[in-house]
Design an enzyme around this catalytic site. Structure first.
Site, PDB file in Angstrom:
ATOM      1  N   GLY A  22       0.792  -1.066  -0.021  1.00  0.00           N
ATOM      2  CA  GLY A  22      -0.022   0.091   0.031  1.00  0.00           C
ATOM      3  C   GLY A  22       0.873   1.322   0.037  1.00  0.00           C
ATOM      4  O   GLY A  22       1.920   1.483  -0.673  1.00  0.00           O
ATOM      5  N   ILE A  23       0.415   2.275   0.963  1.00  0.00           N
ATOM      6  CA  ILE A  23       0.865   3.392   1.036  1.00  0.00           C
ATOM      7  C   ILE A  23       2.426   3.402   1.355  1.00  0.00           C
ATOM      8  O   ILE A  23       3.558   4.008   0.572  1.00  0.00           O
ATOM      9  CB  ILE A  23       0.345   4.429   1.869  1.00  0.00           C
ATOM     10  CG1 ILE A  23      -1.268   4.915   1.366  1.00  0.00           C
ATOM     11  CG2 ILE A  23       1.081   5.802   2.226  1.00  0.00           C
ATOM     12  CD1 ILE A  23      -2.080   5.295   2.394  1.00  0.00           C
ATOM     13  N   ASP A  42       7.886  -4.701   8.349  1.00  0.00           N
ATOM     14  CA  ASP A  42       6.500  -5.161   8.140  1.00  0.00           C
ATOM     15  C   ASP A  42       6.187  -6.433   9.146  1.00  0.00           C
ATOM     16  O   ASP A  42       6.990  -7.325   9.148  1.00  0.00           O
ATOM     17  CB  ASP A  42       5.901  -5.544   6.890  1.00  0.00           C
ATOM     18  CG  ASP A  42       4.582  -4.918   6.720  1.00  0.00           C
ATOM     19  OD1 ASP A  42       4.404  -3.896   6.239  1.00  0.00           O
ATOM     20  OD2 ASP A  42       3.845  -5.810   7.011  1.00  0.00           O
ATOM     21  N   VAL A  69       5.252  -3.670  15.415  1.00  0.00           N
ATOM     22  CA  VAL A  69       5.447  -2.217  15.675  1.00  0.00           C
ATOM     23  C   VAL A  69       4.969  -2.272  17.332  1.00  0.00           C
ATOM     24  O   VAL A  69       5.374  -1.193  18.044  1.00  0.00           O
ATOM     25  CB  VAL A  69       4.891  -1.042  15.031  1.00  0.00           C
ATOM     26  CG1 VAL A  69       5.748  -1.191  13.766  1.00  0.00           C
ATOM     27  CG2 VAL A  69       3.665  -1.134  14.695  1.00  0.00           C
ATOM     28  N   TYR A 165      -9.898   3.926  15.512  1.00  0.00           N
ATOM     29  CA  TYR A 165      -9.092   4.369  14.510  1.00  0.00           C
ATOM     30  C   TYR A 165      -8.826   5.651  14.669  1.00  0.00           C
ATOM     31  O   TYR A 165      -7.693   6.421  14.649  1.00  0.00           O
ATOM     32  CB  TYR A 165      -9.359   3.980  12.875  1.00  0.00           C
ATOM     33  CG  TYR A 165      -8.627   4.212  12.060  1.00  0.00           C
ATOM     34  CD1 TYR A 165      -7.530   3.595  11.598  1.00  0.00           C
ATOM     35  CD2 TYR A 165      -8.830   5.292  11.085  1.00  0.00           C
ATOM     36  CE1 TYR A 165      -6.619   3.971  10.655  1.00  0.00           C
ATOM     37  CE2 TYR A 165      -7.948   5.749   9.977  1.00  0.00           C
ATOM     38  CZ  TYR A 165      -6.840   4.883   9.649  1.00  0.00           C
ATOM     39  OH  TYR A 165      -6.249   5.422   8.893  1.00  0.00           O
ATOM     40  N   PRO A 195      -3.427  11.574   5.280  1.00  0.00           N
ATOM     41  CA  PRO A 195      -4.122  11.422   3.887  1.00  0.00           C
ATOM     42  C   PRO A 195      -5.699  11.523   3.876  1.00  0.00           C
ATOM     43  O   PRO A 195      -6.069  11.131   4.950  1.00  0.00           O
ATOM     44  CB  PRO A 195      -3.491   9.974   3.871  1.00  0.00           C
ATOM     45  CG  PRO A 195      -2.594   9.612   4.737  1.00  0.00           C
ATOM     46  CD  PRO A 195      -3.076  10.519   5.821  1.00  0.00           C
TER      47      PRO A 195
END
Ligand SMILES: NC(=O)c1ccc[n+]([C@@H]2O[C@H](COP(=O)([O-])OP(=O)(O)OC[C@H]3O[C@@H](n4cnc5c(N)ncnc54)[C@H](O)[C@@H]3O)[C@@H](O)[C@H]2O)c1
Length: 259
Positions: A22-23, A42, A69, A165, A195
């Site tokens: 993705g981004i 990742d 993470v 979120y 974004p």
């Protein structure tokens, strides 16, 4: 992708969390084109390795590291391995999140599962903090660094769904300001990109395209947003061109919200 002729990140080393897809993958490709060596950190090692192979085929210097993470030990390992492989850490992009590849649930707020709330905050918010703290000693030692966090325009919109979120992204905006103050002494810039709804990866999923088209109508610039629309801002915030900017959140959404 816009043709890149500059080398604004030459000799820089960038860690991109969630860079397998993705981004994050678009950020990796653009930063690599600008001369940076890349660590794709990742939780999905298979995809991270595939991405690294693609980037290497395109002539870039890249390595994959399996990372969660939300786990402190894992974040310390990314920093150690990056320094070991490439010799420094100049740029950290805190991009990993629960959103699309690992799906955020969109049930009404009063039906939201509390385990999902906890995991969301652990990955998106605590993960951003842990990765920033893990790279700090390296950036402090070299008296320079760039940290780029990922918020979302949903913070400004206050969408009725995905409260966990939206709350995680609100936290990231606050954390950006706090870390920017804490790290400025060592010339470490901490900034944030928010974004708008972005059609991530080259998704052929018809419903994803449809919902992105609907979003596009609410913008001043009435078209779908793609990961590459964000990559230039990320390179700017990673480069010396933004050395006097810190603690800021740049909304990149085609002008849906004004901030
Ligand atoms: N796509 C959008 O519409 C949009 C809009 C606003 C903000 N954003 C933000 O941009 C960033 C990228 O979005 P995207 O659409 O590419 O997301 P995505 O879900 O497509 O990709 C996220 C990546 O993060 C990885 N990841 C998930 N949990 C992880 C963990 N615990 N440790 C390490 N890696 C982990 C995933 O494997 C995946 O590769 C996210 O922070 C997202 O919140 C996206």
């Amino acid at each position: 992708m816009a043709e890149v002729k500059t080398q604004r990140l030459k000799d820089k080393v960038a860690i991109i969390t969630g860079g397998a897809y993705g981004i994050g993958k678009a950020f990796a490709r653009r930063m690599g084109s600008e001369g940076a060596a890349l660590v794709i950190a990742d939780i999905d090692l298979d995809n991270a390795e595939k991405t690294v192979e693609e980037l290497k085929t395109e002539g870039m210097n890249a390595a994959a590291v399996k990372t969660d993470v939300s786990d402190e030990k894992s974040t310390l390992e990314i920093a150690e391995k990056t320094a070991e492989i490439f010799g420094s850490i100049d740029i950290l992009v805190n991009n990993a999140a629960i959103f699309s590849k690992i799906k955020v649930s969109t049930v009404p707020f009063d039906e939201l599962d509390m385990d999902e709330w906890d995991r969301m905050l652990a990955v998106n918010l605590k993960g951003t903090f842990l990765c920033s703290r893990a790279v700090y000693p390296y950036m402090k030692k070299q008296n320079k660094g760039k940290i780029i966090n990922m918020a979302s325009a949903t913070f400004f919109e206050g969408t009725p769904v995905m409260p966990h979120y939206v709350a995680s992204k609100a936290g990231i905006i606050g954390l950006t300001r706090s870390l920017a103050s804490a790290m400025a002494e060592y010339n470490i810039n901490v900034n944030c990109i928010a974004p708008g709804r972005t059609l991530s990866e080259d998704s052929s999923d018809e419903s994803a395209v449809k919902s992105n088209e609907i979003r596009a109508r609410t913008r001043q610039i009435k078209r779908i947003e793609y990961p590459d629309d964000l990559a230039g801002t990320a390179v700017f915030l990673a480069s010396e061109d933004s050395d006097f900017i810190t603690g800021q959140t740049i909304v990149v959404d085609g002008g849906t919200i004004f901030h």
